[in-house]
Design a protein around this motif. Sequence first.
Motif, mmCIF file in Angstrom:
data_model
loop_
_atom_site.group_PDB
_atom_site.id
_atom_site.type_symbol
_atom_site.label_atom_id
_atom_site.label_comp_id
_atom_site.label_asym_id
_atom_site.label_seq_id
_atom_site.Cartn_x
_atom_site.Cartn_y
_atom_site.Cartn_z
ATOM 1 N N ASN A 145 70.437 60.732 12.767
ATOM 2 C CA ASN A 145 70.573 59.836 11.603
ATOM 3 C C ASN A 145 71.070 58.445 11.985
ATOM 4 O O ASN A 145 71.990 57.909 11.372
ATOM 5 N N ILE A 146 70.402 57.871 12.979
ATOM 6 C CA ILE A 146 70.796 56.546 13.459
ATOM 7 C C ILE A 146 70.227 55.455 12.540
ATOM 8 O O ILE A 146 69.021 55.399 12.283
ATOM 9 N N SER A 147 71.118 54.592 12.055
ATOM 10 C CA SER A 147 70.670 53.385 11.353
ATOM 11 C C SER A 147 71.306 52.173 12.015
ATOM 12 O O SER A 147 72.386 52.276 12.601
ATOM 13 N N LYS A 148 70.582 51.059 11.954
ATOM 14 C CA LYS A 148 71.138 49.819 12.489
ATOM 15 C C LYS A 148 70.782 48.688 11.547
ATOM 16 O O LYS A 148 69.606 48.442 11.251
ATOM 17 N N THR A 149 71.793 48.016 11.032
ATOM 18 C CA THR A 149 71.529 46.846 10.203
ATOM 19 C C THR A 149 72.139 45.623 10.864
ATOM 20 O O THR A 149 73.192 45.706 11.503
ATOM 21 N N TYR A 150 71.425 44.530 10.771
ATOM 22 C CA TYR A 150 71.930 43.248 11.266
ATOM 23 C C TYR A 150 72.282 42.399 10.053
ATOM 24 O O TYR A 150 71.510 42.336 9.095
ATOM 25 N N VAL A 151 73.425 41.783 10.102
ATOM 26 C CA VAL A 151 73.834 40.920 8.989
ATOM 27 C C VAL A 151 73.947 39.494 9.507
ATOM 28 O O VAL A 151 74.694 39.213 10.444
ATOM 29 N N ASN A 152 73.148 38.602 8.925
ATOM 30 C CA ASN A 152 73.213 37.181 9.271
ATOM 31 C C ASN A 152 73.461 36.418 7.982
ATOM 32 O O ASN A 152 72.547 36.217 7.197
ATOM 33 N N GLY A 153 74.709 36.011 7.739
ATOM 34 C CA GLY A 153 75.034 35.370 6.474
ATOM 35 C C GLY A 153 74.771 36.345 5.340
ATOM 36 O O GLY A 153 75.290 37.466 5.341
ATOM 37 N N SER A 154 73.907 35.955 4.395
ATOM 38 C CA SER A 154 73.636 36.839 3.262
ATOM 39 C C SER A 154 72.394 37.718 3.502
ATOM 40 O O SER A 154 72.003 38.503 2.650
ATOM 41 N N ILE A 155 71.786 37.561 4.693
ATOM 42 C CA ILE A 155 70.563 38.326 4.962
ATOM 43 C C ILE A 155 70.887 39.600 5.750
ATOM 44 O O ILE A 155 71.487 39.550 6.819
ATOM 45 N N VAL A 156 70.509 40.726 5.171
ATOM 46 C CA VAL A 156 70.738 42.011 5.829
ATOM 47 C C VAL A 156 69.392 42.591 6.239
ATOM 48 O O VAL A 156 68.490 42.720 5.419
ATOM 49 N N THR A 157 69.226 42.886 7.523
ATOM 50 C CA THR A 157 67.979 43.470 8.008
ATOM 51 C C THR A 157 68.245 44.894 8.473
ATOM 52 O O THR A 157 69.130 45.120 9.292
ATOM 53 N N THR A 158 67.492 45.825 7.920
ATOM 54 C CA THR A 158 67.605 47.204 8.388
ATOM 55 C C THR A 158 66.585 47.395 9.513
ATOM 56 O O THR A 158 65.394 47.528 9.265
ATOM 57 N N ALA A 159 67.067 47.375 10.754
ATOM 58 C CA ALA A 159 66.157 47.471 11.902
ATOM 59 C C ALA A 159 65.810 48.924 12.203
ATOM 60 O O ALA A 159 64.692 49.230 12.609
ATOM 61 N N LEU A 160 66.763 49.830 11.972
ATOM 62 C CA LEU A 160 66.509 51.269 12.139
ATOM 63 C C LEU A 160 67.060 51.981 10.926
ATOM 64 O O LEU A 160 68.167 51.689 10.468
ATOM 65 N N ASP A 161 66.264 52.906 10.387
ATOM 66 C CA ASP A 161 66.603 53.533 9.121
ATOM 67 C C ASP A 161 66.574 55.055 9.274
ATOM 68 O O ASP A 161 65.523 55.675 9.198
ATOM 69 N N ASN A 162 67.746 55.626 9.587
ATOM 70 C CA ASN A 162 67.882 57.081 9.617
ATOM 71 C C ASN A 162 66.941 57.751 10.619
ATOM 72 O O ASN A 162 66.143 58.607 10.267
ATOM 73 N N VAL A 163 67.068 57.358 11.854
ATOM 74 C CA VAL A 163 66.193 57.863 12.918
ATOM 75 C C VAL A 163 66.869 59.023 13.649
ATOM 76 O O VAL A 163 68.023 58.915 14.045
ATOM 77 N N SER A 164 66.145 60.134 13.777
ATOM 78 C CA SER A 164 66.668 61.283 14.536
ATOM 79 C C SER A 164 65.600 61.800 15.484
ATOM 80 O O SER A 164 64.445 61.985 15.077
ATOM 81 N N PHE A 165 65.938 62.014 16.726
ATOM 82 C CA PHE A 165 65.064 62.729 17.674
ATOM 83 C C PHE A 165 65.836 63.045 18.950
ATOM 84 O O PHE A 165 66.939 62.538 19.151
ATOM 85 N N LYS A 166 65.224 63.916 19.752
ATOM 86 C CA LYS A 166 65.829 64.269 21.044
ATOM 87 C C LYS A 166 64.837 63.938 22.142
ATOM 88 O O LYS A 166 63.629 64.033 21.929
ATOM 89 N N ILE A 167 65.357 63.555 23.283
ATOM 90 C CA ILE A 167 64.504 63.402 24.468
ATOM 91 C C ILE A 167 65.118 64.263 25.562
ATOM 92 O O ILE A 167 66.303 64.126 25.884
ATOM 93 N N HIS A 168 64.328 65.195 26.085
ATOM 94 C CA HIS A 168 64.829 66.090 27.132
ATOM 95 C C HIS A 168 64.582 65.502 28.518
ATOM 96 O O HIS A 168 63.672 64.692 28.714
ATOM 97 N N GLN A 169 65.399 65.980 29.447
ATOM 98 C CA GLN A 169 65.263 65.589 30.857
ATOM 99 C C GLN A 169 63.818 65.796 31.321
ATOM 100 O O GLN A 169 63.221 66.835 31.058
#
Length: 225
Positions: A6-30
């Motif tokens: 459930n990874i999310s990433k938002t960037y806030v620049n002044g009053s502008i909010v950008t959701t760059a990642l929205d609830n991302v889940s996965f696994k990567i195995h060796q």
Amino acid sequence: MLELTNISKTYVNGSIVTTALDNVSFKIHQGEFVSIVGPSGSGKSTLMHILGALDIPTSGSYSINGTNTEKMKDDQLAEIRNKEIGFIFQAYNLLPRTSALKNVMLPMAYAGVSKTKREQRAKELLEAVGLGDKLTNTPNQLSGGQKQRVAIARALAMNPTLLLADEPTGNLPTNQSVEIMDIFQQLNNEGHTVVVITHEEAIAARTKRMITLVDGKIISDEDLI
Ligand SMILES: Nc1ncnc2c1ncn2[C@@H]1O[C@H](COP(=O)(O)OP(=O)(O)OP(=O)(O)O)[C@@H](O)[C@H]1O
Ligand SMILES: [Mg+2]
């Protein structure tokens, strides 16, 4: 193993909010060979920065080999970045006035490897990527594909288990892209986990699993055979 929950990433620049990642889940195995694809602005580089522990998510958790990165101290994260992860960036990020050999030696200097060993390993790596005759060339004396191969050699300096590459072939003509993907395939055959970000279908088609991002969300995650 890498696990995003459930990874999310938002960037806030002044009053502008950008959701760059929205609830991302996965696994990567060796040992996996994964491509992350999606249109410009879909969150691919943001995801790579989180996978590489270069940036932290706004919410959600990320664990590397079972340990939540949130619980790791800065020096522990720095050590993981230096020893466990090799980064390859689209813009190469090589030191401009420094020879290919010294560029590849650099990560080993940070890790305290002796000068003789650093030089020997850097030479071997540059020979392995076909640049044995370009050791003393500086980046501006190399072609795009050669620069990218120096960047790959540098990423391999500490023999990382995980290689993260952001658009590694983005600046290259097709023949040189094929050579770079041949190197990644070889590294994956040797057991390295390889994650390649690309917007080129032909590049993604050379990997074994393709994760597609649109607007910061995973819209598909498929095995390629
Ligand atoms: N430091 C930042 N501050 C504000 N917004 C940002 C920042 N970095 C990225 N973004 C925004 O987050 C979104 C995702 O950006 P990201 O760089 O992850 O996309 P990308 O998929 O790598 O795109 P590209 O294919 O063009 O490289 C975009 O809307 C971008 O404008
Ligand atoms: Mg990007």
